[in-house]
Motif scaffolding. Structure first.
Motif, mmCIF file in Angstrom:
data_model
loop_
_atom_site.group_PDB
_atom_site.id
_atom_site.type_symbol
_atom_site.label_atom_id
_atom_site.label_comp_id
_atom_site.label_asym_id
_atom_site.label_seq_id
_atom_site.Cartn_x
_atom_site.Cartn_y
_atom_site.Cartn_z
ATOM 1 N N THR A 44 4.994 16.678 44.865
ATOM 2 C CA THR A 44 5.563 15.037 45.385
ATOM 3 C C THR A 44 7.283 15.046 44.230
ATOM 4 O O THR A 44 7.615 14.172 44.793
ATOM 5 C CB THR A 44 4.868 14.315 45.879
ATOM 6 N N SER A 62 4.036 9.777 48.158
ATOM 7 C CA SER A 62 3.298 11.300 49.220
ATOM 8 C C SER A 62 3.678 10.287 50.989
ATOM 9 O O SER A 62 2.911 9.186 50.811
ATOM 10 C CB SER A 62 2.343 11.467 48.458
ATOM 11 N N ASP A 96 3.391 16.513 55.063
ATOM 12 C CA ASP A 96 2.239 16.897 53.893
ATOM 13 C C ASP A 96 0.914 16.925 54.333
ATOM 14 O O ASP A 96 0.468 16.768 55.796
ATOM 15 C CB ASP A 96 2.316 15.035 53.315
ATOM 16 N N GLU A 125 4.779 20.707 51.622
ATOM 17 C CA GLU A 125 3.527 19.842 51.036
ATOM 18 C C GLU A 125 2.394 20.968 51.522
ATOM 19 O O GLU A 125 2.166 20.510 53.056
ATOM 20 C CB GLU A 125 2.740 18.559 50.525
HETATM 21 MG MG MG Z 1 1.981 15.191 47.304
#
Ligand code: MG
Ligand code: ADP
Length: 156
Positions: A44, A62, A96, A125
């Protein structure tokens, strides 16, 4: 390319290397960047740095509750004559997948359209959880936690 960073700030600045070192011209759709590494490895933090480089003023955290967040790229004047301009990117998406079990959960979010659009930069991510949606040509960045403030970052 392998980098060792000794602070979050150094990790944020790696966005420059990424943009300068790689060629994006031949891509068919979005620029896709897969960020691998454990929790706290700096994924991040890297996204925050790239966003800053692209003139995004919003604070990037995030996306814990939202799986995906969209930001408008606003290239600073001083960068408009550089390679960044060639990218012609207009939107940055931060995805994410930490809480995701299946790539199918991404379909309802319109991931196919996001991937198709050349104006998008998509940072992911936990990409290993959504392997099926990754286009063959994507950039991989691996983050390794060495110690408290040191990270090894490999751009492939
Ligand atoms: Mg992260
Ligand atoms: P991830 O998204 O991979 O879970 P984050 O970027 O959210 O990781 O968190 C990384 C944490 O490690 C942050 O608290 C950051 O301040 C800290 N940190 C310490 N040194 C570094 C470094 N060299 N690069 C990136 N983050 C670092």
């Amino acid at each position: 390319m392998e980098h060792v960073t000794k602070s979050p700030e150094e990790t944020k600045n790696l966005g420059h290397f990424l943009i300068n070192g790689l060629s994006f011209e031949k891509r068919k759709g979005a620029i896709v960047i897969a960020l691998e590494g454990e929790l706290g490895a700096g994924k991040t933090t890297f996204v925050q740095g790239l966003a800053r480089l692209l003139g995004i003023e919003a604070k990037i955290k995030s996306p814990t509750f939202n799986l995906i967040k969209k930001y408008h790229i606003k290239l600073p004047k001083r960068l408009q004559k550089t390679k960044l301009k060639i990218l012609n990117s207009r939107f940055l998406y931060h995805l994410d997948c930490y809480r995701l079990k299946n790539h199918k959960d991404l379909l309802v979010l319109g991931i196919k359209d996001i991937l198709k659009n050349k104006e998008n930069v998509l940072l992911i991510e936990w990409p290993e959880r959504v392997k099926k949606i990754l286009p063959p040509k994507h950039i991989r960045i691996k983050f390794d936690h060495i110690n408290k403030n040191t990270r090894k970052i490999i751009i492939k």
